[in-house]
Design an enzyme around this catalytic site. Structure first.
Site: not given
Ligand code: E4P
Length: 217
Positions: A83
Site C-alpha cells: 500500500k
Molecule cells: C483501508 O484501506 C483504509 O485504510 C481504511 O478503510 C480507512 O478507514 P477510516 O477512514 O475509517 O480510517
C-alpha cells in the site's frame, strides 16, 4: 463484489473467514497501532489465514525508501499488496513495484483524477475513502461512481477498492455502483446480517414450533 476486512485483529478476521466471506484484508498504520502487534508478525499471520490480497502499508515519504519498504513487506508472503499513498512519490513507487510484479494498492484517494493517475501508474487497487469524504460533507459514494465510470470508459484493470466504509448503506450502495471490492471494518461486516424482521420472524417460528411438541430427530 469482493469483501475485504479492514482490520489487523487476527481473531476478528478469523471469525469472518470461517464462513467464507473474506476475499482479502487491508491494514494501515493506525490499524497496526490498534492491534498492538508487530507489523511483520501480524501481517504474516493474516497472510496464513487469508489466501486473497493482504494490504500492508509503507510509511516512507520518498519513492526510493517506499520501494525498499515495499519489497520488505512483499517478502512476507506472495499475497501481499503493497500500500502506497497517493502522492507523486507514491506513484513513482507504484510504477516501480508493479513493474517488479508486485500488487500495489494506492491509498488515500479522494478524487477521480488521483484515481486516473494511479491506474496509469499500474496500481492493482485504488482505495477511495468514502467515509472521510462524507465526514467533510462531500459525497464519497459519488467518487466511487465517478471512478467506476472512468475506469470502464478506458478499460483500466485497476480494481476499485472502496475504503473508509462506515455503514451497511455504504456497502450496498457500493455494490449497486459496481465497486470491485469493499474493505469493511469487522463490526460493520457482521452488522450486515441484522434485520429486525428476521429476529421477529424467527421468534414467531420458534414459539409455534414449541406448540407442536415435535422434535427433528
Ligand atoms: C483501508 O484501506 C483504509 O485504510 C481504511 O478503510 C480507512 O478507514 P477510516 O477512514 O475509517 O480510517
Amino acid at each position: 463484489m469482493k469483501f475485504f476486512v479492514d482490520s489487523a485483529e487476527i481473531d476478528l478476521i478469523a471469525e469472518l473467514a470461517e464462513i467464507g466471506i473474506v476475499d482479502g484484508v487491508t491494514t494501515n498504520p493506525s490499524l497496526i497501532l490498534k492491534s498492538g502487534r508487530d507489523i511483520i508478525e501480524v501481517t504474516r499471520e493474516i497472510c496464513d489465514l487469508v489466501s486473497g490480497p493482504v494490504s500492508a502499508e509503507v510509511t516512507a515519504l520518498e519513492a526510493g525508501e517506499m520501494i525498499e519498504q515495499g519489497r520488505r513487506l512483499a517478502g512476507i508472503a506472495p499475497n501481499i499488496a503493497v500500500k502506497v499513498p497517493l502522492t507523486w512519490e507514491g506513484l513513482k513507487a507504484c510504477r516501480a513495484l508493479s513493474g517488479e510484479g508486485k500488487m500495489v494498492n494506492v491509498t488515500l484517494c479522494f478524487s477521480a483524477n488521483q484515481a486516473l493517475l494511479a491506474a496509469k501508474a499500474g496500481a492493482a487497487f485504488i482505495s477511495p475513502f468514502i467515509g472521510r469524504l462524507d465526514d467533510i460533507n462531500l459525497d464519497g459514494l459519488q467518487l466511487i461512481a465517478d471512478i467506476r465510470q472512468i475506469y470502464d470508459n478506458y478499460r483500466f484493470e485497476t480494481e476499485v477498492l472502496a475504503a473508509s466504509i462506515r455503514s451497511a448503506n455504504h456497502v450496498s450502495e457500493c455494490a449497486k455502483i459496481g465497486a470491485d471490492i469493499v474493505t469493511v471494518p469487522p463490526a460493520v461486516l457482521k452488522g450486515l446480517v441484522k434485520h429486525p424482521l428476521t429476529d421477529r420472524g424467527l421468534d414467531a417460528f420458534l414459539r409455534d414450533w414449541a406448540k407442536t411438541g415435535q422434535k427433528i430427530a
